[in-house]
Design an enzyme around this catalytic site. Structure first.
Site, PDB file in Angstrom:
ATOM      1  N   SER A 274       0.861  -1.173   0.000  1.00 56.10           N
ATOM      2  CA  SER A 274       0.000   0.000   0.000  1.00 56.10           C
ATOM      3  C   SER A 274       0.900   1.227   0.000  1.00 56.10           C
ATOM      4  CB  SER A 274      -0.873  -0.006   1.256  1.00 56.10           C
ATOM      5  OG  SER A 274      -1.264   1.307   1.582  1.00 56.10           O
ATOM      6  N   GLU A 287      -8.064 -11.050  -5.441  1.00 57.81           N
ATOM      7  CA  GLU A 287      -9.282 -10.227  -5.508  1.00 57.81           C
ATOM      8  C   GLU A 287      -9.723 -10.022  -6.954  1.00 57.81           C
ATOM      9  OE1 GLU A 287      -9.096  -6.810  -2.483  1.00 57.81           O
ATOM     10  OE2 GLU A 287      -7.065  -7.582  -2.580  1.00 57.81           O
TER      11      GLU A 287
END
Ligand code: ARG
Length: 460
Positions: A274, A287
């Site tokens: 991130s 995902e």
């Protein structure tokens, strides 16, 4: 191509809505293969001369080389791949090019090209899925006896082995491959020679073109052949079903990679960081596999809606058959490759899995079964006694096998020392030897059979 009857060219928007070349250029290989087979047959049947056929074949080979090297310039006025190839052929060999379209229409041409394309797509998908199965087998073999909690309602239910869990996905992929294979067998009939819709008056040899293109036989009804897109729908359904399986595995990886679970650590190659939270390792690839399943199912819905209510035979709506098939194929290919990479490289944290299996009273069923087998209780009564044992363990904050024999006997005097053997997660999984059960021996046996069916040793 139809200039004879029209005084004015099409409006710009008409051209734009009509053109399929931006996407159907992907059919160039199949289009050229179909044309080669067609012109060879026309020459064999003396419908065109051998010399013209040779010139056409030579031109087609040159166009193939041009596409291979980077493409042929696009012109929206030429609509689609079929007209691009034909127009380029005319540039290369002159008016003889016009003989190629004898006894043929774009309707049977596109139906043939698209079947050839879907057939190739199925073969490529099958190869990808076999690779995923090999990855699952290898990891399952490694973890044939690694204990993890098995879940129902996402509540710890009974201990299972990780190998058994991974092999569940092997079985799903096995069925997916079977669905693609069934679709391939059914679609392998050649529409070429159906012409626009009614067949042709030229003495063509449909068996010959079918054989040259690797089809089992020609289709039996020209109206059906130019308007059928079942083969694309079946392909899309197989792709959608497969993507749902991949999505479920992806979801498990997302869940297992989360801190409260901590069952897996995805490798660096399959996670992202991130930009703001330095501690993050996000399972983005998993995902996206989960997300792509939604888009692939959307492709199936799109083509079903396109085909609904179309009268026979060909209608231009059917030109919209290609984008959903191409999209689904690309999304599925990426999903399979990503899932294979994740399965191959993931670290399974078997210590965490075992601790979770031991923490969730997941051997309560084993206690009930022991009471039935060894102490002769009816199952319903055993279930009740076990409930009381779990309640006590919960109140004491202990695992079932950490309760003392006195504590257990206070609940039911028929319990004795031997019960402890049944309460461990290892003896629990080892006892589930029924066909298809989670016992390590069963799992190893299924892995051995599976290796033989996919015909590849995992360490090859
Ligand atoms: N580009 C068209 C398609 O993909 C080819 C068939 C055109 N046929 C016709 N009758 N206009 O469907």
């Amino acid at each position: 191509m139809w200039g004879g009857r029209f005084a004015e060219g099409p409006a710009a928007v008409m051209r734009a809505i009509n053109a399929s070349i931006p996407f159907d250029k992907r059919l160039w290989r199949q289009d050229i293969a179909g044309s080669r087979a067609h012109v060879a047959m026309l020459a064999d049947q003396a419908i065109v001369s051998q010399a013209d056929a040779a010139a056409i074949t030579d031109g087609l080979n040159r166009i193939a080389a041009e596409y291979e090297a980077g493409g042929v310039p696009e012109d929206m006025a030429l609509e689609d791949i079929h007209m691009h190839v034909e127009a380029r052929l005319a540039e290369l060999i002159g008016p003889t090019a016009g003989r190629l379209h004898t006894a043929r229409s774009r309707n049977d041409q596109v139906a043939t090209d698209f079947r050839l394309w879907v057939r190739d797509a199925i073969d490529a998908t099958d190869e990808g899925l076999a690779g995923l199965q090999r990855a699952l087998l290898a990891r399952a073999e490694e973890h044939a006896a690694s204990v993890m909690p098995g879940f129902t309602h996402l509540q710890a239910a009974q201990p299972v082995t990780l190998g058994h869990h991974l092999m569940a996905y092997f079985e799903m992929i096995h069925r997916d491959r079977g669905r693609f294979e069934d679709a391939r067998a059914r679609m392998n009939e050649c529409p070429l020679g159906s012409a626009a819709l009614a067949g042709t008056g030229f003495p063509i040899d449909r068996e010959a073109t079918a054989e040259a293109l690797g089809f089992d036989r020609p289709t039996d009804n020209s109206l059906d052949a130019v308007s059928d897109r079942d083969f694309a729908l079946e392909y899309l359904f197989a792709a959608a079903a497969c993507s749902l399986h991949l999505s479920r595995l992806a979801e498990e990886f997302v869940l297992w990679a989360s801190q409260p679970f901590g069952f897996v650590a995805l490798s660096d190659a399959w996670s992202t960081g991130s930009s703001i939270m330095p501690q993050k390792r996000n399972p983005d690839a998993a995902e996206l596999v989960r997300g792509h399943a939604g888009r692939i199912s959307g492709c199936l819905s799109a083509l079903m809606m396109t085909m609904k209510g179309l009268p026979l035979a060909y209608s231009k709506d059917m030109q919209d058959d290609k984008p959903p098939v191409f999209d689904a194929h690309d999304l599925l290919a990426l999903s399979i490759a990503a899932m294979t990479g994740m399965v191959e490289s993931v670290t399974f944290r078997t210590d965490r899995m075992r601790a979770a299996a031991e923490a969730g009273f997941s051997t309560a069923t084993d206690l009930a079964d022991w009471l039935v087998r060894e102490a002769g209780l009816p199952f319903r009564e055993a279930h009740h006694v076990t409930g009381a044992v779990v309640k006590l363990a919960e109140a004491e904050g202990k695992a079932l096998d950490a309760l003392t024999l006195d504590q257990l006997r206070a609940i039911d005097g028929r319990i004795d020392q031997r019960v402890y053997a049944a309460l461990s997660v290892d003896s629990s999984v080892a006892s589930r030897k029924s066909h298809g059960g989670t016992a390590p021996d069963q799992v190893r046996q299924r892995i051995a059979e599976a290796k033989a069916t996919i015909g590849t040793e995992t360490d090859a």
